[in-house]
Design a protein around this motif. Structure first.
Motif, PDB file in Angstrom:
ATOM      1  N   LEU A   1       1.772  -7.180  -9.886  1.00 45.80           N
ATOM      2  CA  LEU A   1       1.026  -6.930  -8.519  1.00 45.80           C
ATOM      3  C   LEU A   1       2.652  -6.175  -8.276  1.00 45.80           C
ATOM      4  O   LEU A   1       2.215  -5.207  -7.638  1.00 45.80           O
TER       5      LEU A   1
ATOM      6  N   ALA B   1      -2.971  -7.998  -1.536  1.00 41.29           N
ATOM      7  CA  ALA B   1      -3.398  -6.729  -2.624  1.00 41.29           C
ATOM      8  C   ALA B   1      -4.208  -5.702  -2.567  1.00 41.29           C
ATOM      9  O   ALA B   1      -3.840  -4.067  -2.825  1.00 41.29           O
TER      10      ALA B   1
ATOM     11  N   ILE C   1       3.990  -7.804  -0.163  1.00 43.02           N
ATOM     12  CA  ILE C   1       3.078  -7.379  -0.231  1.00 43.02           C
ATOM     13  C   ILE C   1       2.571  -5.723   0.529  1.00 43.02           C
ATOM     14  O   ILE C   1       2.477  -4.753   0.028  1.00 43.02           O
TER      15      ILE C   1
ATOM     16  N   TYR D   1       2.542  -2.590  -1.370  1.00 44.03           N
ATOM     17  CA  TYR D   1       1.217  -1.330  -1.398  1.00 44.03           C
ATOM     18  C   TYR D   1       0.769  -1.384   0.359  1.00 44.03           C
ATOM     19  O   TYR D   1      -0.887  -0.305   0.239  1.00 44.03           O
TER      20      TYR D   1
END
Length: 306
Positions: free
Chosen positions: A202, A243, A280, A284
């Protein structure tokens, strides 16, 4: 205490005769020489004796070490305790002990010393000596199949290695995992490594590989009642959806994980879920539909309906 002396003590504990213990594999005189430490016995005879005593090799080793794990495992535990408590003096003492006990480059005490130096560098906010990662990676690469020792060593030191090496190590982590269906410790450490690799994917924006890791986790042999692993898989699904910017679906899964973790008093998983959600969103550039505080409150409301 020698192996022979412990065998003698266990025979006494089990109220077995020498004849019953040794069968036709060892004479009475050879048995007494072995228990006195004057001679050694064959591996086959040794395993035959502990089998007759109804003692597993792992339990025998545990008793032999004074009803404690092997010294290198205790060293690993002490290193982690010192790191978590920021005990720099303690880690330095462990390094000195490991250096004294180590007899060759790839023995467990040398590895423990490298591990301690790695965590010492982290505590001091200093760059890690490149030779530490080189030595550990060289050992891990040389081993054809990773067993519990290699899995634990790799899991402790994942931040040391390149992303390419970590990706290439995935097959080693899951190799033979089905053979360890009845060996929970190895299964659990494999699962935790996959969780750490998932987070790295990730961080490198590799959602395809992250999804494959979740599939690998789901494919590992585990007990159906193992809520720890089920919750981790659900959390990873939630973070992956986040994500992918499927925020509503992600929130629903993460709220469930937070709620059940709170009910089970799983503080480490709570922390993992909260930090994962925050990271996250930051990585993102996601504007969550609800704030982190609202997410936690929602999980508390979810508790009331369980």
């Amino acid at each position: 205490m020698s192996y022979g002396k412990l065998i003698s003590q266990l025979r006494y504990d089990k109220n077995l005769s020498i004849k019953d213990l040794c069968a036709n594999q060892l004479s009475r005189s050879a048995y007494f020489r072995f228990t006195k430490g004057e001679t050694q016995t064959s591996v086959e005879t040794f395993f035959s004796m502990i089998k007759t005593l109804h003692i597993s090799p792992a339990e025998f080793d545990y008793i032999y070490n004074g009803y404690a794990p092997p010294l290198y495992e205790k060293l690993h535990t002490c290193i982690m305790q010192c790191y978590k408590s920021k005990d720099i003096t303690g880690i330095n003492l462990i390094i000195g002990k490991c250096d004294c006990l180590s007899q060759q480059a790839n023995d467990c005490y040398h590895h423990a010393g490298l591990l301690a130096r790695f965590f010492l560098s982290k505590l001091n906010n200093m760059p890690v000596d490149i030779n530490i990662s080189k030595e550990l990676q060289s050992y891990l690469t040389h081993v054809n199949t990773w067993h519990l020792y290699e899995l634990q060593l790799f899991n402790y030191t994942i931040p040391l290695y390149s992303y390419d090496f970590i990706k290439s190590s995935l097959s080693r982590v899951i190799k033979n995992s089905k053979k360890y269906d009845s060996f929970p410790q190895t299964r659990r450490i494999s699962f935790l490594i996959l969780t750490n690799i998932f987070k790295l994917h990730l961080e490198h924006f590799d959602l395809k590989q992250a999804s494959l890791v979740i599939d690998s986790q789901a494919g590992l042999p585990r007990q159906e009642h193992d809520l720890f692993e089920q919750l981790h898989i659900k959390l990873n699904h939630g973070l992956l959806l986040l994500a992918k910017k499927k925020v509503s679906e992600a929130n629903s899964l993460i709220i469930q994980v937070l709620s059940v973790s709170r009910l089970l008093n799983q503080s480490s998983l709570l922390e993992l879920a909260i930090n994962g959600y925050r990271d996250i969103c930051r990585l993102y550039d996601i504007e969550p539909q609800i704030s982190l505080q609202q997410l936690i409150k929602s999980s508390m409301r979810f508790d009331n309906h369980v």
